[in-house]
Design a protein around this motif. Structure first.
Motif, short mmCIF file in Angstrom:
data_model
loop_
_atom_site.label_atom_id
_atom_site.label_comp_id
_atom_site.label_asym_id
_atom_site.label_seq_id
_atom_site.Cartn_x
_atom_site.Cartn_y
_atom_site.Cartn_z
N GLY A 117 0.86 -0.99 -0.13
CA GLY A 117 0.00 -0.05 -0.10
C GLY A 117 0.83 1.26 -0.06
N ASN A 118 1.95 1.42 1.00
CA ASN A 118 2.78 2.39 0.77
C ASN A 118 3.48 2.50 -0.53
OD1 ASN A 118 2.00 3.24 3.42
ND2 ASN A 118 3.86 2.35 4.45
N ALA A 119 4.02 1.23 -0.93
CA ALA A 119 4.68 1.35 -2.24
C ALA A 119 3.66 1.96 -3.60
CB ALA A 119 5.37 -0.06 -2.67
N HIS A 120 2.51 1.59 -3.26
CA HIS A 120 1.51 2.15 -4.30
C HIS A 120 1.44 3.66 -4.19
CE1 HIS A 120 -1.65 2.04 -7.21
NE2 HIS A 120 -2.35 2.92 -6.10
N VAL A 121 1.32 4.01 -2.73
CA VAL A 121 1.04 5.55 -2.80
C VAL A 121 2.27 6.20 -3.25
CG1 VAL A 121 0.73 7.33 -1.14
CG2 VAL A 121 -0.73 5.17 -1.03
N LYS A 128 3.55 10.72 -10.91
CA LYS A 128 2.53 11.77 -11.31
C LYS A 128 3.96 12.83 -11.71
CE LYS A 128 -1.33 11.15 -8.79
NZ LYS A 128 -2.06 11.36 -7.56
N ALA A 129 4.93 12.75 -11.09
CA ALA A 129 6.00 13.83 -11.25
C ALA A 129 7.04 13.39 -12.24
CB ALA A 129 6.83 13.96 -9.85
N ILE A 130 7.03 11.98 -12.72
CA ILE A 130 7.75 11.52 -13.71
C ILE A 130 6.90 11.67 -14.91
CG2 ILE A 130 9.34 9.81 -14.60
CD1 ILE A 130 9.90 9.13 -11.65
N HIS A 131 7.43 12.06 -15.83
CA HIS A 131 6.61 12.29 -16.85
C HIS A 131 7.15 11.26 -18.15
CE1 HIS A 131 4.12 15.36 -15.27
NE2 HIS A 131 5.12 16.07 -15.15
N GLY A 132 6.25 10.98 -19.21
CA GLY A 132 6.78 10.19 -20.19
C GLY A 132 6.60 8.59 -20.08
N THR A 133 7.30 7.98 -21.01
CA THR A 133 7.26 6.49 -21.29
C THR A 133 7.70 5.75 -19.83
OG1 THR A 133 8.02 6.91 -23.42
CG2 THR A 133 8.09 4.65 -22.86
N ASP A 134 6.79 5.05 -19.56
CA ASP A 134 7.20 4.12 -18.40
C ASP A 134 7.49 4.71 -17.23
OD1 ASP A 134 7.35 1.73 -19.91
OD2 ASP A 134 9.41 2.14 -20.59
N GLY A 135 6.57 5.91 -17.09
CA GLY A 135 6.79 6.77 -15.75
C GLY A 135 6.50 6.02 -14.46
N GLU A 136 5.30 4.96 -14.44
CA GLU A 136 4.89 4.21 -13.41
C GLU A 136 6.09 3.21 -13.08
OE1 GLU A 136 1.13 3.03 -14.82
OE2 GLU A 136 0.08 4.89 -13.95
N LEU A 137 6.49 2.54 -14.16
CA LEU A 137 7.87 1.57 -13.78
C LEU A 137 8.75 2.25 -13.16
CD1 LEU A 137 8.75 -1.25 -14.30
CD2 LEU A 137 9.38 -0.61 -16.62
N ARG A 138 9.16 3.26 -13.84
CA ARG A 138 10.42 3.86 -13.33
C ARG A 138 10.17 4.34 -11.90
NH1 ARG A 138 11.37 8.66 -16.53
NH2 ARG A 138 9.47 8.34 -17.40
N ALA A 139 8.88 4.83 -11.52
CA ALA A 139 8.76 5.14 -10.21
C ALA A 139 8.89 3.87 -9.21
CB ALA A 139 7.28 5.92 -9.98
N ASP A 140 8.32 2.90 -9.74
CA ASP A 140 8.45 1.59 -8.97
C ASP A 140 9.95 1.13 -8.73
OD1 ASP A 140 5.53 1.47 -8.14
OD2 ASP A 140 5.39 -0.36 -9.68
N VAL A 141 10.36 1.11 -9.86
CA VAL A 141 12.24 0.82 -9.76
C VAL A 141 12.63 1.53 -8.61
CG1 VAL A 141 14.24 0.83 -11.06
CG2 VAL A 141 11.87 -0.13 -12.02
N LEU A 142 12.53 2.89 -8.81
CA LEU A 142 13.07 4.00 -7.86
C LEU A 142 12.86 3.52 -6.38
CD1 LEU A 142 12.76 7.43 -9.63
CD2 LEU A 142 14.73 6.53 -8.63
N SER A 143 11.53 3.21 -6.18
CA SER A 143 11.03 2.84 -4.63
C SER A 143 11.59 1.76 -4.26
CB SER A 143 9.46 2.53 -4.77
OG SER A 143 8.84 3.85 -5.09
N ALA A 144 11.82 0.54 -5.03
CA ALA A 144 12.43 -0.55 -4.91
C ALA A 144 14.02 -0.18 -4.48
CB ALA A 144 12.51 -1.52 -5.94
N VAL A 145 14.75 0.23 -5.53
CA VAL A 145 16.09 0.85 -5.14
C VAL A 145 16.17 1.41 -3.65
CG1 VAL A 145 18.15 2.04 -5.97
CG2 VAL A 145 16.67 0.65 -7.49
N LEU A 146 15.46 2.39 -3.63
CA LEU A 146 15.64 3.17 -2.29
C LEU A 146 15.44 2.34 -1.09
CD1 LEU A 146 14.17 6.61 -3.33
CD2 LEU A 146 16.52 5.64 -3.58
#
Length: 183
Positions: A117-121, A128-146
């Motif tokens: 749930g926290n990762a989804h939020v 929303k702040a990352i625009h363009g192709t694969d923004g949601e995937l890149r956001a999940d990758v960022l979260s996972a790395v951090l």
């Protein structure tokens, strides 16, 4: 003893119980943390833990609560810098409530739900702040790395990561975080 003093003592006792519960859930996970162990660490009767928090599951839910952070926003570079600053803070100050959930997520379904749930939020916020192709995937990758870096430092205590200067870690991750926030 007046009402104000009793109220203050009650609040201090509850806070001491939560502090010890967070520490124990972070150190040993949900399955191995007991009400008795929390009570002993907080120097209270186990019945008092139950009185204030009901049961282990409710105690865990309260112990796992974290402060909500402001939404990341701005240009891709600003978003990257905000994420890197949050990482720096988590590397300096051990995020005990978050670690309690992360350690417990593999054996406790509610903890796993909390992480998802926290990762989804967080991912929605970042995407929303990352625009363009694969923004949601890149956001999940960022979260996972951090999350992985924080886990590696505080829970796994990987030799070099546990001992490294937080600024050095952020410096090393900076280019990757910046590249993932840009299209």
């Amino acid at each position: 003893m007046n009402e104000t003093t009793r109220d203050r003592q009650r609040i201090e006792t509850q806070q001491r119980i939560l502090t010890e519960a967070r520490r124990l859930f972070a150190e040993t996970g949900y399955d191995r943390t007991t009400i008795r162990a929390v009570a002993a660490a907080a120097q209270v009767d186990p019945g008092l833990v139950m009185h204030y928090f009901g049961n282990k599951q409710l105690l865990f839910a309260r112990a796992a609560e974290t402060e909500s952070r402001p939404i990341v926003e701005g240009t891709p570079d600003q978003v990257a810098e905000q994420l890197l600053e949050r990482l720096r803070e988590s590397l300096i100050e051990e995020p005990v409530a978050s670690l309690a959930v992360l350690r417990s997520m593999l054996t406790h379904p509610e903890a796993a739900d909390e992480v998802r749930g926290n990762a989804h939020v967080r991912g929605s916020n970042i995407s929303k702040a990352i625009h363009g192709t694969d923004g949601e995937l890149r956001a999940d990758v960022l979260s996972a790395v951090l999350i992985g870096v924080v886990l590696g430092r505080h829970l796994l205590k990987l030799d070099h990561l546990a001992e490294a200067d937080p600024d050095k870690i952020v410096e090393l991750l900076g280019p990757a975080v910046h590249s993932l926030t840009k299209e």
